[in-house]
Design a protein around this motif. Structure first.
Motif, PDB file in Angstrom:
ATOM      1  N   GLY A  69       0.745  -1.019  -0.493  1.00  0.00           N
ATOM      2  CA  GLY A  69       0.108  -0.315   0.230  1.00  0.00           C
ATOM      3  C   GLY A  69       0.723   1.681  -0.180  1.00  0.00           C
ATOM      4  N   GLY A  70       1.935   1.069   0.125  1.00  0.00           N
ATOM      5  CA  GLY A  70       2.809   2.169   0.228  1.00  0.00           C
ATOM      6  C   GLY A  70       3.488   3.062  -1.177  1.00  0.00           C
ATOM      7  N   SER A  71       4.239   3.509  -0.830  1.00  0.00           N
ATOM      8  CA  SER A  71       4.751   4.274  -2.396  1.00  0.00           C
ATOM      9  C   SER A  71       6.293   4.312  -1.889  1.00  0.00           C
ATOM     10  N   LEU A  72       6.899   4.238  -3.224  1.00  0.00           N
ATOM     11  CA  LEU A  72       8.186   4.891  -4.019  1.00  0.00           C
ATOM     12  C   LEU A  72       8.161   5.305  -5.567  1.00  0.00           C
TER      13      LEU A  72
ATOM     14  N   ALA B   6      10.587  -6.629  -7.443  1.00  0.00           N
ATOM     15  CA  ALA B   6      11.630  -7.076  -8.277  1.00  0.00           C
ATOM     16  C   ALA B   6      12.666  -6.068  -8.033  1.00  0.00           C
ATOM     17  N   VAL B   7      14.038  -6.177  -9.494  1.00  0.00           N
ATOM     18  CA  VAL B   7      14.396  -5.510  -9.054  1.00  0.00           C
ATOM     19  C   VAL B   7      14.265  -4.606 -10.514  1.00  0.00           C
ATOM     20  N   TYR B   8      14.124  -2.790 -10.930  1.00  0.00           N
ATOM     21  CA  TYR B   8      13.752  -2.530 -11.783  1.00  0.00           C
ATOM     22  C   TYR B   8      14.835  -1.631 -12.522  1.00  0.00           C
ATOM     23  N   TYR B   9      15.059  -1.842 -13.075  1.00  0.00           N
ATOM     24  CA  TYR B   9      15.543  -1.382 -14.376  1.00  0.00           C
ATOM     25  C   TYR B   9      15.224  -0.003 -15.330  1.00  0.00           C
ATOM     26  N   CYS B  10      15.687   0.458 -16.083  1.00  0.00           N
ATOM     27  CA  CYS B  10      15.375   1.688 -16.510  1.00  0.00           C
ATOM     28  C   CYS B  10      16.364   1.123 -18.111  1.00  0.00           C
TER      29      CYS B  10
ATOM     30  N   GLN C 244      16.280  -2.478  -6.451  1.00  0.00           N
ATOM     31  CA  GLN C 244      15.767  -3.142  -5.777  1.00  0.00           C
ATOM     32  C   GLN C 244      14.490  -2.592  -5.105  1.00  0.00           C
ATOM     33  N   VAL C 245      13.098  -3.101  -5.217  1.00  0.00           N
ATOM     34  CA  VAL C 245      12.616  -2.856  -4.800  1.00  0.00           C
ATOM     35  C   VAL C 245      11.791  -4.250  -4.004  1.00  0.00           C
ATOM     36  N   THR C 246      11.515  -3.792  -2.724  1.00  0.00           N
ATOM     37  CA  THR C 246      10.873  -4.610  -1.760  1.00  0.00           C
ATOM     38  C   THR C 246       9.892  -4.339  -1.358  1.00  0.00           C
TER      39      THR C 246
END
Length: 117
Positions: A15-18, A91-95, A112-114
């Motif tokens: 429910g949070g944000s990044l 997941a690991v997020y890539y640009c 990394q987004v956990t």
């Protein structure tokens, strides 16, 4: 040739944000279509969202309504605002930058987004 560096990942509760950022350097930012991809453990890398040179955006069905991709050409920056995060977003997020014409693609190192309670 373009270099990409992602940042902004971390640990967040459901429910949070990044907000992820991708800083581009080394070449003309305006010549690249930009996108965010992610790869979860044991899964294939998948497209999350993209933002073309001409301003076209699109999102994976799984993130529509929750994520927003944006681009600041003046700052050579790409962003991904992630709201209402779910466990499955971990997941690991890539640009990724894809050059118009040649189609060459360039990738950042990932962030990394956990999502966990």
């Amino acid at each position: 040739q373009v270099q990409l560096v992602e940042s902004g990942g971390g640990l967040v509760q459901p429910g949070g944000s990044l907000r992820l950022s991708c800083a581009a350097s080394g070449s003309a930012f305006s010549t690249y279509d930009m996108g965010w991809y992610r790869q979860a453990p044991g899964k294939q890398r998948e497209l999350v969202a993209y933002f073309t040179i001409t301003g076209i955006t699109n999102y994976a069905d799984s993130v529509k309504g929750r994520f927003t991709i944006s681009r600041d050409n003046a700052k050579n920056m790409l962003y991904l605002q992630m709201n209402s995060l779910e466990l499955e977003d971990t997941a690991v997020y890539y640009c990724c930058a894809r050059r118009r014409g040649s189609g060459d693609s360039y990738w950042g190192q990932g962030t990394q987004v956990t999502v966990s309670s």
